[in-house]
Write a protein that holds these residues in place. Structure first.
Motif, PDB file in Angstrom:
ATOM      1  N   THR A 183       0.812  -1.222   0.000  1.00  0.00           N
ATOM      2  CA  THR A 183       0.000   0.000   0.000  1.00  0.00           C
ATOM      3  C   THR A 183       0.840   1.264   0.000  1.00  0.00           C
ATOM      4  O   THR A 183       0.317   2.355  -0.253  1.00  0.00           O
ATOM      5  CB  THR A 183      -0.934   0.027   1.223  1.00  0.00           C
ATOM      6  OG1 THR A 183      -0.149   0.072   2.426  1.00  0.00           O
ATOM      7  CG2 THR A 183      -1.836  -1.202   1.252  1.00  0.00           C
ATOM      8  N   TYR A 228      -4.340  -6.889  -2.385  1.00  0.00           N
ATOM      9  CA  TYR A 228      -3.653  -5.697  -1.891  1.00  0.00           C
ATOM     10  C   TYR A 228      -3.749  -4.540  -2.889  1.00  0.00           C
ATOM     11  O   TYR A 228      -3.809  -3.370  -2.496  1.00  0.00           O
ATOM     12  CB  TYR A 228      -2.197  -6.013  -1.565  1.00  0.00           C
ATOM     13  CG  TYR A 228      -2.026  -6.608  -0.189  1.00  0.00           C
ATOM     14  CD1 TYR A 228      -2.391  -5.883   0.953  1.00  0.00           C
ATOM     15  CD2 TYR A 228      -1.516  -7.885  -0.013  1.00  0.00           C
ATOM     16  CE1 TYR A 228      -2.256  -6.423   2.217  1.00  0.00           C
ATOM     17  CE2 TYR A 228      -1.378  -8.436   1.262  1.00  0.00           C
ATOM     18  CZ  TYR A 228      -1.743  -7.698   2.367  1.00  0.00           C
ATOM     19  OH  TYR A 228      -1.608  -8.229   3.624  1.00  0.00           O
ATOM     20  N   LYS A 248      -5.237  -0.933  -1.916  1.00  0.00           N
ATOM     21  CA  LYS A 248      -4.546   0.328  -2.204  1.00  0.00           C
ATOM     22  C   LYS A 248      -5.418   1.258  -3.031  1.00  0.00           C
ATOM     23  O   LYS A 248      -5.467   2.482  -2.780  1.00  0.00           O
ATOM     24  CB  LYS A 248      -3.221   0.049  -2.938  1.00  0.00           C
ATOM     25  CG  LYS A 248      -2.409   1.311  -3.223  1.00  0.00           C
ATOM     26  CD  LYS A 248      -1.112   1.000  -3.936  1.00  0.00           C
ATOM     27  CE  LYS A 248      -0.267   2.265  -4.116  1.00  0.00           C
ATOM     28  NZ  LYS A 248      -0.981   3.312  -4.902  1.00  0.00           N
ATOM     29  N   ASP A 298      -6.642   4.931  -2.165  1.00  0.00           N
ATOM     30  CA  ASP A 298      -6.315   6.029  -3.078  1.00  0.00           C
ATOM     31  C   ASP A 298      -7.555   6.653  -3.706  1.00  0.00           C
ATOM     32  O   ASP A 298      -7.440   7.607  -4.481  1.00  0.00           O
ATOM     33  CB  ASP A 298      -5.403   5.525  -4.205  1.00  0.00           C
ATOM     34  CG  ASP A 298      -4.023   5.141  -3.723  1.00  0.00           C
ATOM     35  OD1 ASP A 298      -3.628   5.568  -2.622  1.00  0.00           O
ATOM     36  OD2 ASP A 298      -3.338   4.384  -4.442  1.00  0.00           O
TER      37      ASP A 298
END
Length: 303
Positions: A82, A279, A283, A287
């Motif tokens: 991340t 993952y 992320k 974001d």
């Protein structure tokens, strides 16, 4: 589990990965509200920091197993994937410390950090996100509910991975996944029920929304949520049901099901890249660029 949990803990500690790069991993602590004990926190810094945001992680293990050592490898992977600093909370465990001990530890850490931003270097509590798997996902949901109920500062986002959201995992449970996936895929419905009994021995008290988030009367005004479930997990349906409740109450919520996976897939070896895809999804949610289908893996490689 009620008979074997001590031996399982010992085995986990024997095989736990120790921090390898001390300059990236630090141990800190926060005192409990009454000062009776300290709550250990392990800090994981990514090699390349891509965001000033911070992830606060509550680990799984049925509120009984696990600690910062046993989840070190996973937290390092989380930080690297991340690009964010990860703080892992080693809350007190049942049955020695049943509910609300572990819950109070997690609540205390969030309350302290969101109201004392100088401890994190953040300028806005919204840049702190909570993430947890299994019982840790349960603790994330429960802590957010209590913060909302008490009018406290909320974190920016909540990420629930295969969370426990309901109090009953017996043959009377209302979710099909308990029967379909409750016997042959690692985490069984029997184990889950035993974990719940160690966490809160009184069945009536298990219906508290701070143990069973699906029992909450109000699902509004909560942090944006990402819920990830597994196709062959007995907890699949209750996790997705919680996502439906959040959506219906107007909370921005994305629910993804990881195809051909079992309950603990994220902490095991990657199959068909599913761990890295998960993952990536996390992320992109952090974001605020998340796109794609409601599945990860077999049905669609998105996101």
């Amino acid at each position: 589990m009620q008979e074997d949990y001590v031996w399982v803990r010992k085995l986990q500690n024997i095989f736990a990965a120790k921090p390898k790069n001390n300059y990236r991993v630090f141990d800190r602590s926060i005192y409990s509200e009454d000062g009776s004990h300290s709550i250990p926190i392990r800090v994981f810094h990514p090699k390349e920091r891509k965001s000033d945001d911070i992830l606060l992680f509550f680990h799984g293990g049925g509120w009984v197993l696990g600690n910062n050592d046993t989840y070190t490898k996973d937290c390092m992977k989380m930080a690297e994937s991340t690009g964010r600093t990860v703080l892992s909370v080693d809350y007190r465990k049942a049955p020695e410390y049943p509910f609300p001990a572990g819950f109070e530890d997690c609540y205390r850490v969030v309350d302290i950090l969101t109201n004392n931003l100088e401890l994190t270097g953040l300028t806005d509590a919204k840049k702190l996100s909570l993430i947890g798997n299994s019982a840790g996902g349960n603790l994330v949901a429960a802590v957010c509910l209590r913060l909302r109920d008490e009018g406290k500062t909320l974190p920016g986002k909540q990420i629930l991975i295969n969370p426990v959201t309901y109090w009953d995992h017996t043959e009377q449970a209302p979710f099909e996944s308990i029967y379909v996936n409750g016997f042959d895929y690692g985490l069984t419905s029997k184990k889950m029920q035993e974990y719940m009994e160690m966490y809160e021995p009184d069945e009536a008290l298990r219906k508290s929304p701070y143990i069973s988030p699906l029992m909450a009367a109000d699902f509004s005004d909560l942090p944006d949520a990402l819920i990830i479930t597994s196709e062959f997990d007995p907890l699949r349906d209750e996790g997705e049901a919680y996502g439906v409740k959040l959506k219906e109450a107007g909370t921005y919520t994305r629910v993804f099901q990881a195809q051909e996976t079992v309950h603990d897939y994220l902490t095991g070896p990657s199959v068909n890249g599913i761990v890295s895809k998960t993952y990536k999804l996390i992320k992109e949610f952090l974001d605020e660029s998340l796109k794609g289908s409601e599945y990860i893996g077999k049905q669609n490689d998105a996101p």
